[in-house]
Write a protein that holds these residues in place. Structure first.
Motif, PDB file in Angstrom:
ATOM      1  N   ARG A 129       0.828  -1.205   0.000  1.00 56.89           N
ATOM      2  CA  ARG A 129       0.000   0.000   0.000  1.00 56.89           C
ATOM      3  C   ARG A 129       0.866   1.261   0.000  1.00 56.89           C
ATOM      4  NH1 ARG A 129      -3.496  -2.828   3.722  1.00 56.89           N
ATOM      5  NH2 ARG A 129      -2.494  -1.777   5.474  1.00 56.89           N
ATOM      6  N   GLU A 130       1.946   1.244   0.780  1.00 57.00           N
ATOM      7  CA  GLU A 130       2.832   2.405   0.846  1.00 57.00           C
ATOM      8  C   GLU A 130       3.518   2.638  -0.503  1.00 57.00           C
ATOM      9  OE1 GLU A 130       3.348   4.643   3.339  1.00 57.00           O
ATOM     10  OE2 GLU A 130       1.620   3.651   4.239  1.00 57.00           O
ATOM     11  N   ALA A 131       3.989   1.565  -1.125  1.00 53.74           N
ATOM     12  CA  ALA A 131       4.648   1.697  -2.430  1.00 53.74           C
ATOM     13  C   ALA A 131       3.653   2.163  -3.490  1.00 53.74           C
ATOM     14  CB  ALA A 131       5.271   0.363  -2.848  1.00 53.74           C
ATOM     15  N   ALA A 132       2.395   1.696  -3.392  1.00 56.09           N
ATOM     16  CA  ALA A 132       1.378   2.046  -4.381  1.00 56.09           C
ATOM     17  C   ALA A 132       1.040   3.529  -4.354  1.00 56.09           C
ATOM     18  CB  ALA A 132       0.121   1.212  -4.162  1.00 56.09           C
ATOM     19  N   LYS A 133       1.195   4.177  -3.204  1.00 53.72           N
ATOM     20  CA  LYS A 133       0.867   5.605  -3.108  1.00 53.72           C
ATOM     21  C   LYS A 133       1.682   6.420  -4.107  1.00 53.72           C
ATOM     22  CE  LYS A 133      -0.519   5.609   1.784  1.00 53.72           C
ATOM     23  NZ  LYS A 133      -0.158   6.057   3.151  1.00 53.72           N
ATOM     24  N   SER A 134       2.979   6.153  -4.175  1.00 53.43           N
ATOM     25  CA  SER A 134       3.825   6.919  -5.103  1.00 53.43           C
ATOM     26  C   SER A 134       3.482   6.576  -6.544  1.00 53.43           C
ATOM     27  CB  SER A 134       5.310   6.648  -4.824  1.00 53.43           C
ATOM     28  OG  SER A 134       5.639   5.282  -5.060  1.00 53.43           O
ATOM     29  N   PHE A 135       3.077   5.318  -6.793  1.00 58.45           N
ATOM     30  CA  PHE A 135       2.699   4.915  -8.144  1.00 58.45           C
ATOM     31  C   PHE A 135       1.425   5.640  -8.587  1.00 58.45           C
ATOM     32  CE2 PHE A 135       0.432   1.729 -10.898  1.00 58.45           C
ATOM     33  CZ  PHE A 135       1.193   1.984 -12.024  1.00 58.45           C
ATOM     34  N   TYR A 136       0.421   5.682  -7.714  1.00 57.08           N
ATOM     35  CA  TYR A 136      -0.810   6.410  -8.043  1.00 57.08           C
ATOM     36  C   TYR A 136      -0.526   7.896  -8.244  1.00 57.08           C
ATOM     37  CZ  TYR A 136      -3.380   2.242  -6.472  1.00 57.08           C
ATOM     38  OH  TYR A 136      -3.870   0.962  -6.329  1.00 57.08           O
ATOM     39  N   ASP A 137       0.323   8.463  -7.371  1.00 59.71           N
ATOM     40  CA  ASP A 137       0.635   9.894  -7.465  1.00 59.71           C
ATOM     41  C   ASP A 137       1.339  10.241  -8.777  1.00 59.71           C
ATOM     42  OD1 ASP A 137      -0.492  10.326  -4.997  1.00 59.71           O
ATOM     43  OD2 ASP A 137       1.421  10.352  -3.910  1.00 59.71           O
ATOM     44  N   ALA A 138       2.075   9.276  -9.329  1.00 66.01           N
ATOM     45  CA  ALA A 138       2.796   9.531 -10.582  1.00 66.01           C
ATOM     46  C   ALA A 138       1.830   9.774 -11.735  1.00 66.01           C
ATOM     47  CB  ALA A 138       3.728   8.361 -10.898  1.00 66.01           C
ATOM     48  N   GLY A 139       0.618   9.187 -11.670  1.00 64.13           N
ATOM     49  CA  GLY A 139      -0.435   9.522 -12.624  1.00 64.13           C
ATOM     50  C   GLY A 139      -0.332   8.850 -13.971  1.00 64.13           C
ATOM     51  N   TYR A 140      -0.295   7.512 -13.994  1.00 66.77           N
ATOM     52  CA  TYR A 140      -0.326   6.794 -15.277  1.00 66.77           C
ATOM     53  C   TYR A 140      -1.597   7.129 -16.045  1.00 66.77           C
ATOM     54  CZ  TYR A 140      -1.634   3.030 -18.463  1.00 66.77           C
ATOM     55  OH  TYR A 140      -2.077   2.323 -19.550  1.00 66.77           O
ATOM     56  N   ALA A 141      -1.455   7.355 -17.362  1.00 63.42           N
ATOM     57  CA  ALA A 141      -2.615   7.584 -18.237  1.00 63.42           C
ATOM     58  C   ALA A 141      -2.251   7.110 -19.634  1.00 63.42           C
ATOM     59  CB  ALA A 141      -3.000   9.056 -18.250  1.00 63.42           C
ATOM     60  N   TYR A 142      -2.968   6.117 -20.135  1.00 62.15           N
ATOM     61  CA  TYR A 142      -2.680   5.554 -21.453  1.00 62.15           C
ATOM     62  C   TYR A 142      -2.922   6.593 -22.548  1.00 62.15           C
ATOM     63  CZ  TYR A 142      -3.195   2.614 -25.612  1.00 62.15           C
ATOM     64  OH  TYR A 142      -3.081   2.070 -26.863  1.00 62.15           O
ATOM     65  N   VAL A 143      -1.901   6.801 -23.400  1.00 60.52           N
ATOM     66  CA  VAL A 143      -2.012   7.820 -24.446  1.00 60.52           C
ATOM     67  C   VAL A 143      -1.837   7.268 -25.851  1.00 60.52           C
ATOM     68  CG1 VAL A 143      -1.268   9.695 -22.936  1.00 60.52           C
ATOM     69  CG2 VAL A 143       0.439   8.415 -24.237  1.00 60.52           C
ATOM     70  N   GLY A 144      -1.389   6.041 -26.015  1.00 59.98           N
ATOM     71  CA  GLY A 144      -1.199   5.515 -27.358  1.00 59.98           C
ATOM     72  C   GLY A 144      -0.561   4.155 -27.338  1.00 59.98           C
ATOM     73  N   ASP A 145      -0.268   3.656 -28.534  1.00 60.62           N
ATOM     74  CA  ASP A 145       0.257   2.310 -28.697  1.00 60.62           C
ATOM     75  C   ASP A 145       1.770   2.350 -28.812  1.00 60.62           C
ATOM     76  OD1 ASP A 145       0.814  -0.284 -29.266  1.00 60.62           O
ATOM     77  OD2 ASP A 145      -0.568  -0.476 -30.940  1.00 60.62           O
ATOM     78  N   ALA A 146       2.464   1.787 -27.835  1.00 60.88           N
ATOM     79  CA  ALA A 146       3.927   1.821 -27.831  1.00 60.88           C
ATOM     80  C   ALA A 146       4.516   1.012 -28.976  1.00 60.88           C
ATOM     81  CB  ALA A 146       4.461   1.282 -26.505  1.00 60.88           C
ATOM     82  N   ALA A 147       3.819  -0.033 -29.436  1.00 59.36           N
ATOM     83  CA  ALA A 147       4.372  -0.907 -30.475  1.00 59.36           C
ATOM     84  C   ALA A 147       4.664  -0.142 -31.749  1.00 59.36           C
ATOM     85  CB  ALA A 147       3.410  -2.055 -30.756  1.00 59.36           C
ATOM     86  N   SER A 148       3.814   0.843 -32.076  1.00 57.04           N
ATOM     87  CA  SER A 148       4.003   1.589 -33.317  1.00 57.04           C
ATOM     88  C   SER A 148       5.256   2.446 -33.263  1.00 57.04           C
ATOM     89  CB  SER A 148       2.789   2.481 -33.581  1.00 57.04           C
ATOM     90  OG  SER A 148       2.640   3.416 -32.534  1.00 57.04           O
ATOM     91  N   ASN A 149       5.684   2.837 -32.065  1.00 54.38           N
ATOM     92  CA  ASN A 149       6.881   3.658 -31.917  1.00 54.38           C
ATOM     93  C   ASN A 149       8.131   2.829 -31.661  1.00 54.38           C
ATOM     94  OD1 ASN A 149       5.327   6.009 -32.123  1.00 54.38           O
ATOM     95  ND2 ASN A 149       4.781   5.875 -29.963  1.00 54.38           N
ATOM     96  N   ALA A 150       8.001   1.825 -30.813  1.00 53.40           N
ATOM     97  CA  ALA A 150       9.183   1.089 -30.360  1.00 53.40           C
ATOM     98  C   ALA A 150       9.619  -0.002 -31.321  1.00 53.40           C
ATOM     99  CB  ALA A 150       8.919   0.478 -28.992  1.00 53.40           C
TER     100      ALA A 150
END
Length: 259
Positions: A129-150
């Protein structure tokens, strides 16, 4: 001294933002059934809780032994690989959340979650739970398909590496028992199960989707997510139950589900 503290805080936030920016291009994440530091399938339900954490953040999550959709099965580099790293000692349990790409490159590491609980299950839950706090705060948000770039450069497809997945014999997934459960029944709330990818959505008579259930390696056992709760749905005898934590208290709701 204050300037040094402010600079360190700014540096930490900047690093976290840079890390999360790398994973925003990915929609999928795969979680192992067994963590290396525990060496037992879904020990303490920690793998299930990790899955729910990533789902809460917005990822589409699969366990490593689940059937994948064709777009992901044909190219595993479309997914990230999430796990936990534990460097625990006699007095403290420490956990970091790690996210890697299909080459094994670490793209994100959370701040360390620490617990001094003596009970292993409580300690792992608290540190996660403590580790997850920083992960949530970082603010993941899907913006596109990585395969097309990588993996597609100048119109030339680059073959991604093969990522072997070792089948794991399924183990029983028992509901967490960190604290005594508080029973709760919702009378007259008939719910209808509608199939979705890898599970069901439960719809009331409004109709409104009140809960989404995702398959696990065990029959009649699902991870479950609503707008405000994360937990597990499982069958006990002829009845279905939804269990989740509310202010560190385990709540058990009896569900009336029509499949």
């Amino acid at each position: 001294m204050k300037k040094i503290v402010c600079l360190l805080a700014f540096f930490t936030i900047s690093v976290s933002f840079a890390q999360i920016e790398k994973i925003n291009n990915y929609k999928y994440i795969i979680v192992p059934d067994t963590f290396e530091f525990l060496k037992e399938t879904n020990k303490y339900n920690l793998n299930t809780l990790t899955r729910m954490m990533f789902e809460k953040a917005g990822f589409t999550v699969f366990m490593s032994n689940e059937q994948l959709p064709p777009e992901l099965a044909n190219n595993r580099c479309r997914a990230l690989y999430g796990s936990l790293d534990s460097k625990s000692g006699m007095l403290r349990t420490k956990i970091n959340i790690e996210i890697k790409d299909c080459y094994g490159t670490v793209l994100y590491t959370s701040e360390e979650g620490i617990s001094r609980e003596k009970d292993f299950q409580k300690a792992y839950y608290q540190s996660l739970r403590e580790a997850a706090k920083s992960f949530y705060d970082a603010g993941y948000a899907y913006v596109g398909d990585a395969a097309s770039n990588a993996y597609f450069q100048q119109g030339q497809a680059v073959t991604p590496p093969t990522v072997p997945v070792t089948p794991v014999a399924p183990a029983a997934v028992a509901p967490a028992t960190l604290l005594p459960a508080v029973a709760a029944t919702v009378p007259g709330s008939q719910l209808f199960a509608q199939p979705i990818a890898n599970g069901y959505q439960l719809v009331d008579t409004t109709p409104k989707v009140v809960l989404k259930m995702y398959k696990t390696s065990q029959p009649d056992s699902y991870t479950a997510v609503s707008d405000t709760k994360n937990g597990v749905v499982f069958k006990k005898g002829n009845d279905w139950y939804f269990e989740y934590y509310l202010n560190d208290t385990l709540v058990s709701e009896k569900l009336d589900i029509k499949f």
